[in-house]
Design a protein around this motif. Structure first.
Motif, PDB file in Angstrom:
ATOM      1  N   ILE A  54      -8.465 -12.505  12.237  1.00 40.96           N
ATOM      2  CA  ILE A  54      -7.094 -12.543  12.137  1.00 40.96           C
ATOM      3  C   ILE A  54      -6.525 -12.062  11.022  1.00 40.96           C
ATOM      4  N   LEU A  55      -7.082 -13.414   9.790  1.00 48.14           N
ATOM      5  CA  LEU A  55      -6.843 -12.933   8.311  1.00 48.14           C
ATOM      6  C   LEU A  55      -7.285 -11.886   7.938  1.00 48.14           C
ATOM      7  N   LEU A  56      -9.059 -11.604   8.679  1.00 45.64           N
ATOM      8  CA  LEU A  56      -8.968 -10.024   7.400  1.00 45.64           C
ATOM      9  C   LEU A  56      -8.188  -9.125   7.419  1.00 45.64           C
ATOM     10  N   LEU A  57      -7.982  -9.005   9.323  1.00 45.32           N
ATOM     11  CA  LEU A  57      -6.910  -8.026   9.408  1.00 45.32           C
ATOM     12  C   LEU A  57      -5.829  -7.882   9.849  1.00 45.32           C
ATOM     13  N   GLY A  58      -5.037  -8.882   9.727  1.00 44.41           N
ATOM     14  CA  GLY A  58      -3.548  -9.635   8.624  1.00 44.41           C
ATOM     15  C   GLY A  58      -3.772  -9.145   7.223  1.00 44.41           C
ATOM     16  N   PHE A  59      -4.608  -9.420   6.872  1.00 44.91           N
ATOM     17  CA  PHE A  59      -4.496  -9.224   4.692  1.00 44.91           C
ATOM     18  C   PHE A  59      -4.464  -7.542   5.499  1.00 44.91           C
ATOM     19  N   THR A  60      -5.217  -6.643   6.023  1.00 49.74           N
ATOM     20  CA  THR A  60      -5.797  -4.981   5.992  1.00 49.74           C
ATOM     21  C   THR A  60      -3.974  -4.503   5.980  1.00 49.74           C
ATOM     22  N   LEU A  61      -3.598  -4.916   7.176  1.00 46.93           N
ATOM     23  CA  LEU A  61      -2.996  -3.978   7.647  1.00 46.93           C
ATOM     24  C   LEU A  61      -1.407  -5.161   6.622  1.00 46.93           C
ATOM     25  N   TRP A  62      -1.064  -5.939   5.913  1.00 44.77           N
ATOM     26  CA  TRP A  62      -0.037  -6.061   4.829  1.00 44.77           C
ATOM     27  C   TRP A  62      -0.220  -5.047   4.406  1.00 44.77           C
ATOM     28  N   ARG A  63      -1.260  -5.454   3.293  1.00 47.60           N
ATOM     29  CA  ARG A  63      -2.178  -4.406   2.082  1.00 47.60           C
ATOM     30  C   ARG A  63      -1.575  -2.576   2.417  1.00 47.60           C
ATOM     31  N   ALA A  64      -2.115  -2.597   3.292  1.00 46.49           N
ATOM     32  CA  ALA A  64      -1.612  -0.600   3.940  1.00 46.49           C
ATOM     33  C   ALA A  64      -0.308  -0.577   3.132  1.00 46.49           C
ATOM     34  N   ARG A  65       0.366  -1.816   4.199  1.00 45.41           N
ATOM     35  CA  ARG A  65       1.562  -1.028   4.143  1.00 45.41           C
ATOM     36  C   ARG A  65       2.156  -1.384   2.495  1.00 45.41           C
ATOM     37  N   ARG A  66       1.490  -2.389   1.798  1.00 44.34           N
ATOM     38  CA  ARG A  66       1.348  -2.072   0.493  1.00 44.34           C
ATOM     39  C   ARG A  66       1.305  -1.395  -0.553  1.00 44.34           C
ATOM     40  N   ALA A  67      -0.036  -0.500  -0.026  1.00 40.91           N
ATOM     41  CA  ALA A  67      -0.194   0.551  -1.368  1.00 40.91           C
ATOM     42  C   ALA A  67       0.376   1.460  -0.424  1.00 40.91           C
ATOM     43  N   LYS A  68       0.909   1.506   0.417  1.00 41.69           N
ATOM     44  CA  LYS A  68       2.274   2.720  -0.058  1.00 41.69           C
ATOM     45  C   LYS A  68       3.596   3.053  -1.518  1.00 41.69           C
ATOM     46  N   GLU A  69       3.533   1.900  -1.736  1.00 40.40           N
ATOM     47  CA  GLU A  69       4.144   1.605  -3.216  1.00 40.40           C
ATOM     48  C   GLU A  69       3.422   1.463  -4.596  1.00 40.40           C
ATOM     49  N   ILE A  70       2.530   0.672  -4.162  1.00 34.18           N
ATOM     50  CA  ILE A  70       2.029  -0.075  -5.454  1.00 34.18           C
ATOM     51  C   ILE A  70       0.337   1.483  -5.901  1.00 34.18           C
ATOM     52  N   ASP A  71      -0.320   1.609  -4.907  1.00 31.97           N
ATOM     53  CA  ASP A  71      -1.718   1.928  -5.223  1.00 31.97           C
ATOM     54  C   ASP A  71      -1.349   3.866  -5.427  1.00 31.97           C
ATOM     55  N   PRO A  72      -2.689   4.267  -6.279  1.00 29.65           N
ATOM     56  CA  PRO A  72      -2.135   5.384  -6.576  1.00 29.65           C
ATOM     57  C   PRO A  72      -2.480   6.216  -4.715  1.00 29.65           C
ATOM     58  N   TRP A  73      -2.323   7.915  -4.776  1.00 30.53           N
ATOM     59  CA  TRP A  73      -2.628   8.705  -3.588  1.00 30.53           C
ATOM     60  C   TRP A  73      -4.062   7.781  -3.577  1.00 30.53           C
ATOM     61  N   TYR A  74      -4.899   8.203  -3.497  1.00 30.61           N
ATOM     62  CA  TYR A  74      -6.209   8.064  -3.624  1.00 30.61           C
ATOM     63  C   TYR A  74      -6.479   6.743  -2.560  1.00 30.61           C
ATOM     64  N   VAL A  75      -5.976   5.837  -3.116  1.00 30.31           N
ATOM     65  CA  VAL A  75      -6.210   4.859  -2.339  1.00 30.31           C
ATOM     66  C   VAL A  75      -5.849   4.346  -1.704  1.00 30.31           C
TER      67      VAL A  75
END
Length: 170
Positions: A54-75
């Motif tokens: 649950i912790l790892l899946l939750g982190f992945t989903l949370w981080r994927a939402r943040r990735a749209k704002e903070i990461d380069p396009w490829y990442v």
């Protein structure tokens, strides 16, 4: 398609796949099997499997939402691939939970035999989850390899259009 991506971006794109593979292989296979041997004496190691998942899946989903704002396009695209597969895995675990609940209801309120309930949970719940885990391991291993080769599937490019990154190979 293969893109002109820096080595650092390529390494950052591998992170979500490594996290997801750690959850699938390390937690759901290795730790689960190891803790099954202790379950008669200690139930706590087995209880860590869903907690860590649950912790790892939750982190992945949370981080994927943040990735749209903070990461380069490829990442960001690789985080989205991993998030989509995490949702599939969450759906399968939810199905297992629902079937287990139905088994408990059948055993407790409708007098089903324990063997019948275990067969129902195993065949309709655990088996599909095991097959899903194996398929997701293969898919994530390939995605990890593609991240190292600076490639993305065509469907990701359609969903998240390429801003300005040069295409090296179609």
């Amino acid at each position: 398609m293969k893109f002109e991506i820096s080595e650092q971006e390529s390494k950052r794109a591998k992170i979500p796949h490594e996290i997801f593979l750690t959850n699938l292989v390390g937690n759901h296979i290795l730790w689960f099997i190891a803790s099954l041997g202790l379950v008669r004496s200690y139930w706590q190691p087995l209880a860590l499997v869903p907690l860590v998942s649950i912790l790892l899946l939750g982190f992945t989903l949370w981080r994927a939402r943040r990735a749209k704002e903070i990461d380069p396009w490829y990442v960001m695209c690789h985080w989205q691939i991993c998030a989509a597969r995490s949702r599939i895995f969450i759906m399968m675990l939810s199905l297992l939970s629902f079937i287990s609940f139905l088994g408990w209801v059948g055993y407790t309120y409708f007098g089903m035999k324990q063997v019948a309930v275990m067969a129902m949970i195993g065949g309709a719940g655990v088996l599909p989850v095991m097959v899903t885990v194996l398929v997701l391991i293969l898919m994530e291993s390939d995605a990890l390899h593609q991240a190292a080769l600076q490639k993305l599937p065509d469907r990701m490019i359609e969903r998240y259009p390429n801003p300005d990154i040069q295409i090296l190979e179609e």
